[in-house]
Design a protein around this motif. Sequence first.
Motif, PDB file in Angstrom:
ATOM      1  N   THR A  52       0.838  -1.208   0.000  1.00  9.02           N
ATOM      2  CA  THR A  52       0.000   0.000   0.000  1.00  9.02           C
ATOM      3  C   THR A  52       0.866   1.249   0.000  1.00  9.02           C
ATOM      4  O   THR A  52       0.565   2.220  -0.704  1.00  9.02           O
ATOM      5  N   ILE A  53       1.937   1.236   0.778  1.00 14.67           N
ATOM      6  CA  ILE A  53       2.847   2.384   0.807  1.00 14.67           C
ATOM      7  C   ILE A  53       3.475   2.582  -0.569  1.00 14.67           C
ATOM      8  O   ILE A  53       3.538   3.710  -1.076  1.00 14.67           O
ATOM      9  N   HIS A  54       3.920   1.496  -1.186  1.00 19.15           N
ATOM     10  CA  HIS A  54       4.518   1.565  -2.516  1.00 19.15           C
ATOM     11  C   HIS A  54       3.520   2.134  -3.520  1.00 19.15           C
ATOM     12  O   HIS A  54       3.859   3.003  -4.337  1.00 19.15           O
ATOM     13  N   GLN A  55       2.291   1.661  -3.479  1.00 16.15           N
ATOM     14  CA  GLN A  55       1.258   2.141  -4.393  1.00 16.15           C
ATOM     15  C   GLN A  55       0.961   3.622  -4.157  1.00 16.15           C
ATOM     16  O   GLN A  55       0.798   4.394  -5.104  1.00 16.15           O
ATOM     17  N   THR A  56       0.907   4.040  -2.899  1.00 16.30           N
ATOM     18  CA  THR A  56       0.653   5.446  -2.578  1.00 16.30           C
ATOM     19  C   THR A  56       1.774   6.337  -3.100  1.00 16.30           C
ATOM     20  O   THR A  56       1.519   7.388  -3.702  1.00 16.30           O
ATOM     21  N   VAL A  57       3.011   5.918  -2.891  1.00 15.00           N
ATOM     22  CA  VAL A  57       4.156   6.702  -3.374  1.00 15.00           C
ATOM     23  C   VAL A  57       4.121   6.805  -4.892  1.00 15.00           C
ATOM     24  O   VAL A  57       4.307   7.898  -5.452  1.00 15.00           O
ATOM     25  N   ASN A  58       3.872   5.701  -5.561  1.00 13.95           N
ATOM     26  CA  ASN A  58       3.795   5.733  -7.030  1.00 13.95           C
ATOM     27  C   ASN A  58       2.669   6.637  -7.520  1.00 13.95           C
ATOM     28  O   ASN A  58       2.855   7.417  -8.459  1.00 13.95           O
ATOM     29  N   ASP A  59       1.502   6.534  -6.897  1.00 21.37           N
ATOM     30  CA  ASP A  59       0.363   7.361  -7.306  1.00 21.37           C
ATOM     31  C   ASP A  59       0.654   8.844  -7.111  1.00 21.37           C
ATOM     32  O   ASP A  59       0.361   9.664  -7.990  1.00 21.37           O
ATOM     33  N   VAL A  60       1.214   9.186  -5.969  1.00 21.38           N
ATOM     34  CA  VAL A  60       1.477  10.597  -5.669  1.00 21.38           C
ATOM     35  C   VAL A  60       2.506  11.169  -6.638  1.00 21.38           C
ATOM     36  O   VAL A  60       2.311  12.250  -7.202  1.00 21.38           O
ATOM     37  N   PHE A  61       3.598  10.436  -6.864  1.00 21.24           N
ATOM     38  CA  PHE A  61       4.611  10.958  -7.786  1.00 21.24           C
ATOM     39  C   PHE A  61       4.087  11.018  -9.217  1.00 21.24           C
ATOM     40  O   PHE A  61       4.412  11.951  -9.957  1.00 21.24           O
ATOM     41  N   GLN A 119      10.105  21.298  -5.546  1.00 17.42           N
ATOM     42  CA  GLN A 119       8.990  21.022  -4.637  1.00 17.42           C
ATOM     43  C   GLN A 119       8.208  19.795  -5.086  1.00 17.42           C
ATOM     44  O   GLN A 119       7.733  19.017  -4.263  1.00 17.42           O
ATOM     45  N   ALA A 120       8.077  19.608  -6.389  1.00 19.06           N
ATOM     46  CA  ALA A 120       7.307  18.468  -6.901  1.00 19.06           C
ATOM     47  C   ALA A 120       7.980  17.138  -6.573  1.00 19.06           C
ATOM     48  O   ALA A 120       7.299  16.147  -6.296  1.00 19.06           O
ATOM     49  N   PHE A 121       9.294  17.111  -6.595  1.00 17.67           N
ATOM     50  CA  PHE A 121      10.004  15.860  -6.340  1.00 17.67           C
ATOM     51  C   PHE A 121      10.500  15.736  -4.906  1.00 17.67           C
ATOM     52  O   PHE A 121      11.257  14.816  -4.599  1.00 17.67           O
ATOM     53  N   SER A 122      10.068  16.626  -4.064  1.00 14.79           N
ATOM     54  CA  SER A 122      10.471  16.579  -2.655  1.00 14.79           C
ATOM     55  C   SER A 122       9.704  15.472  -1.930  1.00 14.79           C
ATOM     56  O   SER A 122       8.481  15.419  -1.983  1.00 14.79           O
TER      57      SER A 122
END
Length: 137
Positions: free
Chosen positions: A76-85, A126-129
């Motif tokens: 879930t964490i991996h999916q959240t990080v991918n979705d946000v980026f 800021q986008a990649f922070s």
Amino acid sequence: MKIVLQNLVSIGLVQGISLLIPLILAPFLINTIGVELFGIISTAQAIAVVCSIITEFGFNITAVRGIASARGNYNTIHQTVNDVFFLKIILLGITSIIFLILILVVPAYRLYFFIYAGSFFLVIGQAFSPFWFFQGT
């Protein structure tokens, strides 16, 4: 209680210094680069901050909540990080197009193209922070 007081004083000093530095640097910069260029740089920064807010899109709240609620569930964490980026990259592309059109359409902005284009690096940074990720973990 002593540690709390030390932390309070430390945070107070950091905040105080953060407020005093711009008050000290602004007159120095105005004398060094001139009022006109200072205004142009401030305008470029303001436009970049607005684009940064659009790119951020509230992920500093929702993504932190998603990461914190999925503690221990790495899929879930991996999916959240991918979705946000992924969404941040899409929003970055949209804001960069709007930013470029704004610079090219407004004649006053076109004269100082490199200053405005350089200020857009604030939006990219800021986008990649990943601060939101570390706040959630």
